[in-house]
Scaffold this active site. Structure first.
Site, PDB file in Angstrom:
ATOM      1  N   GLY A  46     106.447   5.520 -32.177  1.00  0.00           N
ATOM      2  CA  GLY A  46     106.195   5.624 -30.748  1.00  0.00           C
ATOM      3  C   GLY A  46     104.699   5.561 -30.486  1.00  0.00           C
ATOM      4  N   GLN A  51      96.730   6.331 -26.271  1.00  0.00           N
ATOM      5  CA  GLN A  51      96.329   6.351 -27.683  1.00  0.00           C
ATOM      6  C   GLN A  51      95.518   5.106 -28.076  1.00  0.00           C
ATOM      7  OE1 GLN A  51     100.477   7.602 -29.054  1.00  0.00           O
ATOM      8  NE2 GLN A  51      99.149   8.568 -30.563  1.00  0.00           N
ATOM      9  N   CYS A  94     101.385  12.581 -35.704  1.00  0.00           N
ATOM     10  CA  CYS A  94     100.842  11.844 -34.577  1.00  0.00           C
ATOM     11  C   CYS A  94      99.812  10.850 -35.090  1.00  0.00           C
ATOM     12  CB  CYS A  94     100.190  12.830 -33.608  1.00  0.00           C
ATOM     13  SG  CYS A  94      99.470  12.037 -32.166  1.00  0.00           S
ATOM     14  N   LEU A  95      99.882   9.629 -34.580  1.00  0.00           N
ATOM     15  CA  LEU A  95      98.932   8.599 -35.018  1.00  0.00           C
ATOM     16  C   LEU A  95      97.498   8.952 -34.631  1.00  0.00           C
ATOM     17  CD1 LEU A  95     101.023   5.423 -34.111  1.00  0.00           C
ATOM     18  CD2 LEU A  95     100.610   6.337 -36.404  1.00  0.00           C
ATOM     19  N   HIS A 136     107.267  13.972 -27.130  1.00  0.00           N
ATOM     20  CA  HIS A 136     105.937  13.824 -27.748  1.00  0.00           C
ATOM     21  C   HIS A 136     105.092  12.816 -26.949  1.00  0.00           C
ATOM     22  CE1 HIS A 136     103.376  13.545 -31.565  1.00  0.00           C
ATOM     23  NE2 HIS A 136     102.947  12.529 -30.852  1.00  0.00           N
ATOM     24  N   GLU A 137     105.707  11.688 -26.588  1.00  0.00           N
ATOM     25  CA  GLU A 137     104.952  10.633 -25.892  1.00  0.00           C
ATOM     26  C   GLU A 137     104.675  10.997 -24.428  1.00  0.00           C
ATOM     27  OE1 GLU A 137     103.657   8.630 -27.788  1.00  0.00           O
ATOM     28  OE2 GLU A 137     104.995   8.788 -29.499  1.00  0.00           O
ATOM     29  N   HIS A 140     101.781  13.051 -24.340  1.00  0.00           N
ATOM     30  CA  HIS A 140     100.537  12.268 -24.449  1.00  0.00           C
ATOM     31  C   HIS A 140     100.047  11.796 -23.084  1.00  0.00           C
ATOM     32  CE1 HIS A 140      99.255  11.767 -28.550  1.00  0.00           C
ATOM     33  NE2 HIS A 140     100.428  11.346 -28.981  1.00  0.00           N
TER      34      HIS A 140
HETATM   35 ZN   LIG Z   1     101.189  11.425 -30.885  1.00  0.00          ZN
END
Ligand SMILES: [Zn+2]
Length: 186
Positions: A46, A51, A94-95, A136-137, A140
């Site tokens: 995702g 991000q 998380c990226l 989670h997204e 963000h």
């Molecule tokens: Zn993340």
């Protein structure tokens, strides 16, 4: 399509509240293309537009397993409309906080309304990995990170490590042994 750089903690942009998409035009489609390329390359399951430094309420996702065909999903202006009282714990990564994984408690099921790339409205009920990933997204795009849901002690430790690394201009040494990319929620 172009792969973009993923911004990493402690980049302040990760704390921005993203703006709703007013019109799904060519630039939004191009953004979505870049997000997919960046997400697949990472690899993650995702990604939120912020991000890659774009404060718009756009989320891409693909929950297909390695041996399954790609299943890209786009959520524009996603919004949680209902949360279950029941909660579940799942490991997240998380990226934007690479190589750190921690268990996070969230509602087991949620309802989310969103627009697809054609501007058509949808409302879905999600559970399991989809519910975890969507929460989670959506966090963000509201400037919230998964480390906000863990203990202050652990969060401070993570923040300290990433701030130090950023100062030195070095990557952070992995904080967790587990490097399974499926945990890289996004
Ligand atoms: Zn993340």
């Amino acid at each position: 399509m172009a792969k973009r750089d993923i911004i990493i903690l402690p980049d302040k942009r990760l704390r921005l509240k993203s703006d709703p998409v007013a019109k799904i035009d060519r630039s939004v489609r191009a953004l979505v293309d870049d997000m997919f390329e960046t997400m697949y390359e990472a690899p993650g399951i995702g990604l939120a537009a912020i991000q890659i430094g774009v404060p718009q309420r756009v989320v891409t996702m693909d929950l297909a397993k390695k041996d399954e065909p790609k299943a890209p999903q786009v959520f524009i202006n996603p919004e949680v409309t209902w949360k279950s009282d029941e909660k579940a714990v799942a490991e997240e990564g998380c990226l934007s906080i690479p190589d750190y994984y921690e268990e996070v408690e969230r509602p087991t099921a949620i309802k989310v309304k969103f627009l697809d790339l054609d501007g058509k409205p949808h409302e879905i009920e999600a559970n399991g990995l989809l519910a975890t990933c969507l929460q989670h997204e959506i966090d963000h795009i509201n400037g919230v990170l998964f480390i906000d849901h863990i203990s202050k002690l652990k969060r401070d430790m993570v923040l300290k490590k990433f701030k130090k690394a950023a100062k030195r201009g070095e990557p952070v040494k992995p904080l967790s042994e587990d490097k399974e990319p499926s945990h890289h929620i996004g």
